[in-house]
Design an enzyme around this catalytic site. Sequence first.
Site, PDB file in Angstrom:
ATOM      1  N   THR A  92       0.827  -1.212   0.000  1.00  0.00           N
ATOM      2  CA  THR A  92       0.000   0.000   0.000  1.00  0.00           C
ATOM      3  C   THR A  92       0.859   1.258   0.000  1.00  0.00           C
ATOM      4  O   THR A  92       0.552   2.224  -0.706  1.00  0.00           O
ATOM      5  CB  THR A  92      -0.960  -0.009   1.200  1.00  0.00           C
ATOM      6  OG1 THR A  92      -1.763  -1.191   1.128  1.00  0.00           O
ATOM      7  CG2 THR A  92      -1.868   1.210   1.195  1.00  0.00           C
ATOM      8  N   CYS A  93       1.936   1.240   0.746  1.00  0.00           N
ATOM      9  CA  CYS A  93       2.826   2.407   0.806  1.00  0.00           C
ATOM     10  C   CYS A  93       3.464   2.687  -0.547  1.00  0.00           C
ATOM     11  O   CYS A  93       3.538   3.835  -0.988  1.00  0.00           O
ATOM     12  CB  CYS A  93       3.924   2.186   1.849  1.00  0.00           C
ATOM     13  SG  CYS A  93       3.303   1.780   3.484  1.00  0.00           S
TER      14      CYS A  93
END
Length: 164
Positions: free
Chosen positions: A47-48
């Site tokens: 996600t990052c």
Amino acid sequence: MIDRGSPVPSVGVKLVSADGATDTTSDAILGTGLVAFFAVPGAFTPTCHVNHLPGFVANEAKLRAAGVERIVCATVNDHHVVKAWAEVSGALGKIDFIADGNAELAEALGLMKDFSASGMGLRYARSAMLIRDGIVGAVFVEDAPGVNASGAPAILMALEAAYN
């Protein structure tokens, strides 16, 4: 968790920028001008890497047009990993990075989250802040998986509402 109106803490960190990695303090990085600060659980994590950081890279010009003088990303990784992530993501030179290898700034901000169940240990809760001259103006912490409250579009909306 740090509140609106609080000064940013002074914690030893490594600043990773296009110039390399240097030892400094969090208040030296976040204490001057209008800063868009966001924190991620980890460099290269799905996600990052795919959602959170790319939004800030893509919206860099809009953030600067809205008055942001510095965009800073913090993560609990060593500075070697952070530099590699910044280079691979195309963010180096656009965004400055705080390598908070021991999660000391995460703890001082009250944004530490335990990811031990997934083998990642103590990390940042996914979050963002707007900081003016070292004073926190707004705090955004995700309350569910994904990037919503702490993403670049949310920061741009907050800037429009509060700082213009």
